[in-house]
Design a protein around this motif. Structure first.
Motif, PDB file in Angstrom:
ATOM      1  N   TRP A 177       0.828  -1.200   0.000  1.00 21.89           N
ATOM      2  CA  TRP A 177       0.000   0.000   0.000  1.00 21.89           C
ATOM      3  C   TRP A 177       0.867   1.257   0.000  1.00 21.89           C
ATOM      4  O   TRP A 177       0.591   2.209  -0.718  1.00 21.89           O
ATOM      5  CB  TRP A 177      -0.927  -0.018   1.216  1.00 21.89           C
ATOM      6  CG  TRP A 177      -1.808   1.183   1.291  1.00 21.89           C
ATOM      7  CD1 TRP A 177      -2.946   1.402   0.583  1.00 21.89           C
ATOM      8  CD2 TRP A 177      -1.620   2.319   2.135  1.00 21.89           C
ATOM      9  NE1 TRP A 177      -3.474   2.616   0.928  1.00 21.89           N
ATOM     10  CE2 TRP A 177      -2.680   3.201   1.880  1.00 21.89           C
ATOM     11  CE3 TRP A 177      -0.665   2.685   3.075  1.00 21.89           C
ATOM     12  CZ2 TRP A 177      -2.816   4.419   2.537  1.00 21.89           C
ATOM     13  CZ3 TRP A 177      -0.811   3.894   3.718  1.00 21.89           C
ATOM     14  CH2 TRP A 177      -1.864   4.740   3.447  1.00 21.89           C
ATOM     15  N   LEU A 178       1.930   1.264   0.790  1.00 22.35           N
ATOM     16  CA  LEU A 178       2.825   2.421   0.844  1.00 22.35           C
ATOM     17  C   LEU A 178       3.576   2.609  -0.473  1.00 22.35           C
ATOM     18  O   LEU A 178       3.806   3.732  -0.903  1.00 22.35           O
ATOM     19  CB  LEU A 178       3.826   2.276   1.995  1.00 22.35           C
ATOM     20  CG  LEU A 178       3.265   2.471   3.394  1.00 22.35           C
ATOM     21  CD1 LEU A 178       4.322   2.106   4.425  1.00 22.35           C
ATOM     22  CD2 LEU A 178       2.771   3.871   3.599  1.00 22.35           C
ATOM     23  N   TYR A 194       3.932   9.380  -1.892  1.00 21.05           N
ATOM     24  CA  TYR A 194       3.596  10.368  -0.871  1.00 21.05           C
ATOM     25  C   TYR A 194       3.002   9.728   0.384  1.00 21.05           C
ATOM     26  O   TYR A 194       3.013  10.340   1.447  1.00 21.05           O
ATOM     27  CB  TYR A 194       2.616  11.401  -1.425  1.00 21.05           C
ATOM     28  CG  TYR A 194       1.264  10.841  -1.779  1.00 21.05           C
ATOM     29  CD1 TYR A 194       0.263  10.751  -0.823  1.00 21.05           C
ATOM     30  CD2 TYR A 194       0.984  10.393  -3.065  1.00 21.05           C
ATOM     31  CE1 TYR A 194      -0.975  10.230  -1.133  1.00 21.05           C
ATOM     32  CE2 TYR A 194      -0.253   9.872  -3.382  1.00 21.05           C
ATOM     33  CZ  TYR A 194      -1.233   9.788  -2.419  1.00 21.05           C
ATOM     34  OH  TYR A 194      -2.448   9.271  -2.731  1.00 21.05           O
ATOM     35  N   ARG A 195       2.508   8.515   0.302  1.00 23.86           N
ATOM     36  CA  ARG A 195       1.885   7.879   1.460  1.00 23.86           C
ATOM     37  C   ARG A 195       2.878   7.674   2.603  1.00 23.86           C
ATOM     38  O   ARG A 195       2.529   7.843   3.769  1.00 23.86           O
ATOM     39  CB  ARG A 195       1.266   6.548   1.063  1.00 23.86           C
ATOM     40  CG  ARG A 195       0.046   6.703   0.195  1.00 23.86           C
ATOM     41  CD  ARG A 195      -0.523   5.382  -0.211  1.00 23.86           C
ATOM     42  NE  ARG A 195      -1.683   5.575  -1.070  1.00 23.86           N
ATOM     43  CZ  ARG A 195      -2.284   4.603  -1.717  1.00 23.86           C
ATOM     44  NH1 ARG A 195      -1.832   3.359  -1.612  1.00 23.86           N
ATOM     45  NH2 ARG A 195      -3.328   4.857  -2.470  1.00 23.86           N
TER      46      ARG A 195
END
Length: 131
Positions: A7-8, A13-14
């Motif tokens: 997901w990262l 930007y996460r």
């Protein structure tokens, strides 16, 4: 099974947002106004200097000619506004009594504006993927 690292990695930007959120949360939980002021002011200074460098680069075209005044305002205004609002949030977080509405609003405003300063303005969002 999806992992948080997937997901990262989907959007660069996460990780920045997550790191800043953890820093602000940690500073708020430590409940030391001196530490919050020192670390917060240092973060704003570093982000401001990076933003200043980027704004100076963007203020001039590659051919050496200057941009129009309106274009320069569009380059400088978002960073200046984010820096000012971040400083206001830091001031509220440090001066308001802990746990008050102004304190919580200051912490949230400081964290949000620090994220706005840390994210590159020219970064293009990753395209959405179907699940």
């Amino acid at each position: 099974m999806r992992f948080i690292s997937d997901w990262l990695a989907a959007a660069p930007y996460r990780a920045v947002v997550l790191n800043i959120a953890m820093l602000v949360l940690l500073l708020a939980l430590v409940d030391s106004t001196a530490l919050f002021a020192l670390v917060g002011a240092s973060c704003l200074a570093v982000a401001g200097l990076v933003g200043l460098r980027g704004a100076l680069r963007a203020s001039f075209t590659r051919g050496g000619g200057a941009r129009a005044a309106f274009d320069r305002v569009l380059v400088w205004l978002p960073g200046a506004a984010a820096l000012t609002l971040g400083a206001v949030g830091l001031h509220l977080a440090v001066t308001a009594p802990a746990g008050s509405t102004l304190h919580l609003a200051g912490v949230a405003l400081f964290g949000f504006e620090l994220v706005m300063l840390a994210l590159p303005a020219d970064g293009k969002p990753a395209p959405a993927k179907a699940v």
